[in-house]
Design an enzyme around this catalytic site. Structure first.
Site, PDB file in Angstrom:
ATOM      1  N   LYS A   1       0.826  -1.210   0.000  1.00 36.72           N
ATOM      2  CA  LYS A   1       0.000   0.000   0.000  1.00 36.72           C
ATOM      3  C   LYS A   1       0.867   1.269   0.000  1.00 36.72           C
ATOM      4  CE  LYS A   1      -3.941  -2.332   0.470  1.00 36.72           C
ATOM      5  NZ  LYS A   1      -3.541  -3.736   0.649  1.00 36.72           N
TER       6      LYS A   1
HETATM    7  C1  LIG Z   1      -4.210  -4.888   0.232  1.00 35.30           C
HETATM    8  C2  LIG Z   1      -3.381  -6.107   0.182  1.00 35.30           C
HETATM    9  C3  LIG Z   1      -3.614  -7.109  -0.758  1.00 35.30           C
HETATM   10  C4  LIG Z   1      -4.768  -7.053  -1.739  1.00 35.30           C
HETATM   11  O1  LIG Z   1      -4.582  -6.037  -2.684  1.00 35.30           O
HETATM   12  P1  LIG Z   1      -5.843  -5.492  -3.531  1.00 35.30           P
HETATM   13  O2  LIG Z   1      -5.314  -4.368  -4.312  1.00 35.30           O
HETATM   14  O3  LIG Z   1      -6.840  -5.068  -2.499  1.00 35.30           O
HETATM   15  O4  LIG Z   1      -6.333  -6.617  -4.341  1.00 35.30           O
HETATM   16  C5  LIG Z   1      -2.753  -8.198  -0.793  1.00 35.30           C
HETATM   17  N1  LIG Z   1      -1.728  -8.306   0.087  1.00 35.30           N
HETATM   18  C6  LIG Z   1      -1.479  -7.367   1.007  1.00 35.30           C
HETATM   19  C7  LIG Z   1      -0.349  -7.551   1.950  1.00 35.30           C
HETATM   20  C8  LIG Z   1      -2.280  -6.228   1.087  1.00 35.30           C
HETATM   21  O5  LIG Z   1      -2.022  -5.303   2.007  1.00 35.30           O
END
Ligand SMILES: *Cc1c(COP(=O)(O)O)cnc(C)c1O
Length: 496
Positions: free
Chosen positions: A113
């Site tokens: 993120k």
């Molecule tokens: C948010 C997240 C995901 C999923 O990603 P999306 O974009 O919501 O599909 C997978 N792994 C981790 C560690 C995340 O923080």
């Protein structure tokens, strides 16, 4: 260069500029903003291969965010991708056990993120300046664990902004929770809710659509925006690392002329994998998009049958950031598959809201053939972690392991071929208890931080600062509410 405008997935007639789309987050009709077309890369992969992460970011983002000036974009990029990341490469690629791992967890909160949320505050405040927004921007965010902390870190003490994060109590790892509730900053608030991530996300969406609330807030000098991946300002920075990875793999010879890279993405809200799809549409040499789910395999079922049905038990797994039954960003793909038919998209999303399900036509399903759905059970996820560790000494987190396990199956079944890139979305330290338990017997009640130490002994990778400093950090947020109380809580926090 011609302006690229954005329209809602539920109404193609009204268009807004990129900066307005970033500011608003969600369209007024509840739809998601999509670019009128996917722009084409205007630099070669070879040229991109010689560029830094920031330079590639500029080449990609300039094509999407056309009403930002060159100076504005470059200053956003420079502010975001700096020493906050523990490597100059920003998104390094490791070759491990026959697959490429794109490590997206080198930012300040050690999950992917950070790739978008370290730049979103800059994009948003720049957009506010460009559009003469005099009001304070209130970022409302629902999190399955990682978005919350990354958004808090990005927006803490950013002038002209407030941020309120909702997370499901008991639905995130203890490290994720500690990261959020110890967050400093005069403009930050963190609230746990009784319920799961979908309750939090639905609650936030309802607040966005609440016209009465919008008016009250506006009178008090506030305007809502979103840091969730429904915001195009999050999606666009995520396209960058796919282009960057293709260019680097081409430069180091993993990807030859004419080859395509198959990517396996651990998927929750469908943002990350949608960014890969956009990168492919832009001209990056990407082949299949492996959409990997955990036991909440609603996307797997959808891609196999064409029916999306969220009416099923919500399972708490060891990959909590993927514990999601309503994947918001899928709406953007549905819109594409429907031939950019907003009426059709609106109908399907209406059915999702009313009945919790919808079904797409055969011709729409045909348009999704770049996507391969798969899922990994808890056992397969744990086995993927331990077998890779035994073979190579490399330790991956539970989310990454879901993608690797699925990629392995698809390779064995002949659905994809090498080269395969696994998108590594979190540091294993963020999920130390589950990761340790996959590798060896651990005491059930072992304290989170002793398992962090143990993971260090196993992996020989330095414990990230983000985890180390949590041990004696002060708890600053203790709010809790039900999904029904979210509106009152927000008003209370803002003093409206
Ligand atoms: C948010 C997240 C995901 C999923 O990603 P999306 O974009 O919501 O599909 C997978 N792994 C981790 C560690 C995340 O923080």
């Amino acid at each position: 260069m011609a302006q690229l405008l954005y329209n809602s997935t539920r109404n193609s007639n009204e268009t807004v500029t990129a900066s307005t789309a970033v500011l608003k987050g969600l369209a007024d009709d509840g739809g998601l903003f999509v670019p009128e077309c996917i722009p084409q890369l205007d630099v070669s992969m070879d040229a991109l291969g010689d560029m830094s992460y920031g330079e590639v970011a500029y080449e990609v983002m300039k094509l999407f965010l056309t009403d930002y000036t060159k100076e504005e974009l470059q200053s956003c990029i420079a502010g975001a991708y700096d020493q906050k990341f523990d490597t100059q490469e920003i998104a390094p690629i490791e070759q491990v056990g026959g697959m490429q791992h794109l490590e997206l967890f080198h930012g300040p909160t050690i999950a992917f993120k950070d790739m978008a949320l370290s730049i979103l505050p800059y994009l948003l405040t720049t957009a506010a300046r460009k559009n003469d927004v005099g009001q304070d921007i209130v970022i409302l965010t629902a999190t399955s664990g990682d978005t919350g902390k990354a958004a808090l870190a990005g927006f803490a003490d950013v002038p002209g902004t407030r941020i309120i994060v909702f997370y499901p109590k008991g639905g995130v790892s203890r490290i994720q929770e500690l990261q959020m509730i110890t967050q400093g900053g005069d403009n930050t608030a963190v609230v746990s809710i009784s319920g799961n991530f979908d309750h939090a996300q639905t609650g936030v969406k309802q607040l966005f659509e609440d016209k009465e609330l919008a008016k009250e807030l506006s009178d008090a000098g506030f305007v809502f925006s979103s840091a969730n991946s429904i915001n195009i300002g999050r999606l666009v920075p995520q396209v960058v690392y796919y282009v960057y990875a293709c260019a680097k793999l081409k430069k180091n010879g993993v990807l030859c002329d004419g080859d395509v890279l198959n990517v396996a993405v651990p998927t929750g809200n469908f943002g990350n994998i949608l960014a890969a799809y956009y990168a492919k549409q832009m001209g990056a040499p990407i082949g299949k998009l492996v959409c990997a789910s955990n036991e909440n395999k609603v996307l797997y079922d959808f891609l196999s049958t064409g029916e999306y049905d969220k009416n099923r038990p919500f399972i708490l797994t060891s990959s909590p950031s993927m514990d999601i039954l309503v994947s918001s960003n899928l709406e953007r793909l549905i819109y594409e598959a429907a031939g950019r038919d907003a009426e059709m998209t609106k109908e399907l999303m209406g059915s999702l809201k009313e009945q919790g399900r919808y079904e797409i036509s055969g011709s729409m399903k045909e348009k999704l053939r770049d996507f391969i759905g798969g899922y990994a059970t808890e056992k397969e996820t744990g086995d993927a972690i331990s077998s890779l560790y035994e073979k190579t000494g490399y330790v991956m987190d539970t989310h990454t392991a879901v993608a690797r396990a699925v990629a392995q199956k698809k390779l064995e079944e002949g659905e994809i071929e090498n080269p395969v890139m696994v998108v590594s979305t979190a540091s294993p330290y963020k999920f130390a208890p589950s990761v340790c338990a996959a590798i060896e017997e651990t005491e059930k009640m072992a304290d989170e931080f002793s398992l962090v130490e143990r993971l260090h002994e196993l992996s020989h990778v330095a414990v990230p600062e983000a985890v180390r400093k949590l041990q004696d950090a002060q708890i600053l947020h203790e709010r809790h509410c039900t999904p029904q109380q979210m509106k009152e809580i927000v008003k209370g926090i803002l003093g409206v």
